[in-house]
Design a protein around this motif. Structure first.
Motif, PDB file in Angstrom:
ATOM      1  N   GLY A 276       0.793  -1.211   0.000  1.00 61.61           N
ATOM      2  CA  GLY A 276       0.000   0.000   0.000  1.00 61.61           C
ATOM      3  C   GLY A 276       0.832   1.271   0.000  1.00 61.61           C
ATOM      4  O   GLY A 276       0.289   2.366  -0.142  1.00 61.61           O
ATOM      5  N   LEU A 277       2.143   1.151   0.142  1.00 61.77           N
ATOM      6  CA  LEU A 277       2.997   2.335   0.148  1.00 61.77           C
ATOM      7  C   LEU A 277       2.970   3.061  -1.191  1.00 61.77           C
ATOM      8  O   LEU A 277       3.080   4.282  -1.241  1.00 61.77           O
ATOM      9  CB  LEU A 277       4.433   1.955   0.511  1.00 61.77           C
ATOM     10  CG  LEU A 277       5.441   3.090   0.602  1.00 61.77           C
ATOM     11  CD1 LEU A 277       5.049   4.062   1.709  1.00 61.77           C
ATOM     12  CD2 LEU A 277       6.833   2.546   0.863  1.00 61.77           C
ATOM     13  N   SER A 278       2.782   2.322  -2.267  1.00 66.20           N
ATOM     14  CA  SER A 278       2.803   2.948  -3.599  1.00 66.20           C
ATOM     15  C   SER A 278       1.634   3.909  -3.798  1.00 66.20           C
ATOM     16  O   SER A 278       1.689   4.763  -4.681  1.00 66.20           O
ATOM     17  CB  SER A 278       2.791   1.873  -4.682  1.00 66.20           C
ATOM     18  OG  SER A 278       1.614   1.096  -4.576  1.00 66.20           O
ATOM     19  N   THR A 279       0.588   3.818  -3.010  1.00 60.96           N
ATOM     20  CA  THR A 279      -0.549   4.733  -3.154  1.00 60.96           C
ATOM     21  C   THR A 279      -0.355   6.026  -2.360  1.00 60.96           C
ATOM     22  O   THR A 279      -1.145   6.960  -2.516  1.00 60.96           O
ATOM     23  CB  THR A 279      -1.847   4.060  -2.682  1.00 60.96           C
ATOM     24  OG1 THR A 279      -1.728   3.732  -1.299  1.00 60.96           O
ATOM     25  CG2 THR A 279      -2.146   2.819  -3.489  1.00 60.96           C
ATOM     26  N   GLN A 280       0.667   6.104  -1.556  1.00 66.64           N
ATOM     27  CA  GLN A 280       0.881   7.267  -0.697  1.00 66.64           C
ATOM     28  C   GLN A 280       1.168   8.569  -1.445  1.00 66.64           C
ATOM     29  O   GLN A 280       0.782   9.630  -0.966  1.00 66.64           O
ATOM     30  CB  GLN A 280       1.994   6.984   0.312  1.00 66.64           C
ATOM     31  CG  GLN A 280       1.619   5.939   1.330  1.00 66.64           C
ATOM     32  CD  GLN A 280       0.378   6.310   2.106  1.00 66.64           C
ATOM     33  OE1 GLN A 280       0.284   7.401   2.648  1.00 66.64           O
ATOM     34  NE2 GLN A 280      -0.580   5.417   2.164  1.00 66.64           N
ATOM     35  N   PRO A 281       1.815   8.560  -2.624  1.00 73.11           N
ATOM     36  CA  PRO A 281       2.032   9.839  -3.318  1.00 73.11           C
ATOM     37  C   PRO A 281       0.742  10.585  -3.649  1.00 73.11           C
ATOM     38  O   PRO A 281       0.742  11.801  -3.794  1.00 73.11           O
ATOM     39  CB  PRO A 281       2.766   9.441  -4.594  1.00 73.11           C
ATOM     40  CG  PRO A 281       3.448   8.179  -4.253  1.00 73.11           C
ATOM     41  CD  PRO A 281       2.533   7.472  -3.277  1.00 73.11           C
ATOM     42  N   VAL A 282      -0.356   9.863  -3.742  1.00 73.40           N
ATOM     43  CA  VAL A 282      -1.638  10.516  -4.020  1.00 73.40           C
ATOM     44  C   VAL A 282      -1.962  11.546  -2.948  1.00 73.40           C
ATOM     45  O   VAL A 282      -2.474  12.620  -3.235  1.00 73.40           O
ATOM     46  CB  VAL A 282      -2.767   9.457  -4.128  1.00 73.40           C
ATOM     47  CG1 VAL A 282      -4.124  10.105  -4.241  1.00 73.40           C
ATOM     48  CG2 VAL A 282      -2.495   8.518  -5.290  1.00 73.40           C
ATOM     49  N   GLY A 283      -1.635  11.253  -1.710  1.00 73.13           N
ATOM     50  CA  GLY A 283      -1.887  12.194  -0.623  1.00 73.13           C
ATOM     51  C   GLY A 283      -0.698  13.085  -0.309  1.00 73.13           C
ATOM     52  O   GLY A 283      -0.861  14.193   0.194  1.00 73.13           O
ATOM     53  N   VAL A 284       0.505  12.607  -0.604  1.00 71.83           N
ATOM     54  CA  VAL A 284       1.715  13.351  -0.266  1.00 71.83           C
ATOM     55  C   VAL A 284       1.863  14.601  -1.120  1.00 71.83           C
ATOM     56  O   VAL A 284       2.150  15.683  -0.613  1.00 71.83           O
ATOM     57  CB  VAL A 284       2.963  12.448  -0.417  1.00 71.83           C
ATOM     58  CG1 VAL A 284       4.238  13.254  -0.372  1.00 71.83           C
ATOM     59  CG2 VAL A 284       2.966  11.379   0.658  1.00 71.83           C
ATOM     60  N   VAL A 285       1.666  14.469  -2.404  1.00 75.92           N
ATOM     61  CA  VAL A 285       1.907  15.590  -3.318  1.00 75.92           C
ATOM     62  C   VAL A 285       0.987  16.776  -3.026  1.00 75.92           C
ATOM     63  O   VAL A 285       1.480  17.891  -2.820  1.00 75.92           O
ATOM     64  CB  VAL A 285       1.822  15.124  -4.788  1.00 75.92           C
ATOM     65  CG1 VAL A 285       1.896  16.304  -5.729  1.00 75.92           C
ATOM     66  CG2 VAL A 285       2.926  14.114  -5.082  1.00 75.92           C
ATOM     67  N   PRO A 286      -0.334  16.611  -2.965  1.00 77.38           N
ATOM     68  CA  PRO A 286      -1.178  17.778  -2.691  1.00 77.38           C
ATOM     69  C   PRO A 286      -0.899  18.423  -1.330  1.00 77.38           C
ATOM     70  O   PRO A 286      -0.881  19.647  -1.206  1.00 77.38           O
ATOM     71  CB  PRO A 286      -2.604  17.235  -2.738  1.00 77.38           C
ATOM     72  CG  PRO A 286      -2.522  15.959  -3.463  1.00 77.38           C
ATOM     73  CD  PRO A 286      -1.145  15.432  -3.236  1.00 77.38           C
ATOM     74  N   THR A 287      -0.664  17.595  -0.325  1.00 75.95           N
ATOM     75  CA  THR A 287      -0.384  18.123   1.008  1.00 75.95           C
ATOM     76  C   THR A 287       0.895  18.951   1.004  1.00 75.95           C
ATOM     77  O   THR A 287       0.935  20.056   1.557  1.00 75.95           O
ATOM     78  CB  THR A 287      -0.260  16.966   2.022  1.00 75.95           C
ATOM     79  OG1 THR A 287      -1.452  16.210   1.999  1.00 75.95           O
ATOM     80  CG2 THR A 287       0.011  17.480   3.417  1.00 75.95           C
ATOM     81  N   SER A 288       1.934  18.431   0.380  1.00 73.53           N
ATOM     82  CA  SER A 288       3.210  19.140   0.333  1.00 73.53           C
ATOM     83  C   SER A 288       3.114  20.419  -0.476  1.00 73.53           C
ATOM     84  O   SER A 288       3.741  21.422  -0.136  1.00 73.53           O
ATOM     85  CB  SER A 288       4.286  18.241  -0.265  1.00 73.53           C
ATOM     86  OG  SER A 288       4.469  17.113   0.542  1.00 73.53           O
ATOM     87  N   LEU A 289       2.344  20.385  -1.543  1.00 73.67           N
ATOM     88  CA  LEU A 289       2.216  21.562  -2.391  1.00 73.67           C
ATOM     89  C   LEU A 289       1.464  22.695  -1.698  1.00 73.67           C
ATOM     90  O   LEU A 289       1.616  23.857  -2.070  1.00 73.67           O
ATOM     91  CB  LEU A 289       1.531  21.203  -3.711  1.00 73.67           C
ATOM     92  CG  LEU A 289       2.326  20.280  -4.633  1.00 73.67           C
ATOM     93  CD1 LEU A 289       1.517  19.969  -5.884  1.00 73.67           C
ATOM     94  CD2 LEU A 289       3.669  20.872  -4.992  1.00 73.67           C
ATOM     95  N   VAL A 290       0.678  22.384  -0.712  1.00 71.70           N
ATOM     96  CA  VAL A 290      -0.037  23.419   0.041  1.00 71.70           C
ATOM     97  C   VAL A 290       0.742  23.820   1.292  1.00 71.70           C
ATOM     98  O   VAL A 290       0.891  25.002   1.588  1.00 71.70           O
ATOM     99  CB  VAL A 290      -1.454  22.933   0.425  1.00 71.70           C
ATOM    100  CG1 VAL A 290      -2.120  23.895   1.389  1.00 71.70           C
ATOM    101  CG2 VAL A 290      -2.289  22.733  -0.819  1.00 71.70           C
TER     102      VAL A 290
END
Length: 92
Positions: free
Chosen positions: A69-83
């Motif tokens: 399930g680690l491979s799905t984590q960028p879905v949440g990481v990118v928007p959070t980091s960009l904000v």
């Protein structure tokens, strides 16, 4: 750029802590209440938390299964980091 650094830092954090979060969730799920029929049943052997963790890892498919399930984590990481990071930089 600050955005690339923010995404990389968040991804590294997720990759490092994801197995621990997975193990914690599995340990919480594996705990089931024990129904005792008599006070003498309390003599059941207590298992240490480390032994429980080893058992959960072994029964779950080994240490690599903690990364499922680690491979799905960028879905949440990118928007959070960009904000988060640009906001932090703007405020500080």
């Amino acid at each position: 750029s600050i955005l690339v650094a923010a995404v990389a830092a968040e991804w590294a954090r997720k990759a490092a802590l994801y197995p621990l979060d997975t193990l914690t969730t599995r340990l919480q799920y594996s705990r089931r209440p024990v129904l005792l029929s008599a006070p003498s049943d309390i003599t059941a052997k207590r298992v240490s938390q480390l032994e429980q963790a080893r058992e959960v890892i072994r029964d779950g498919g080994g240490p690599l299964s903690l990364y499922q399930g680690l491979s799905t984590q960028p879905v949440g990481v990118v928007p959070t980091s960009l904000v988060y990071m640009p906001t932090y930089e703007a405020v500080s």
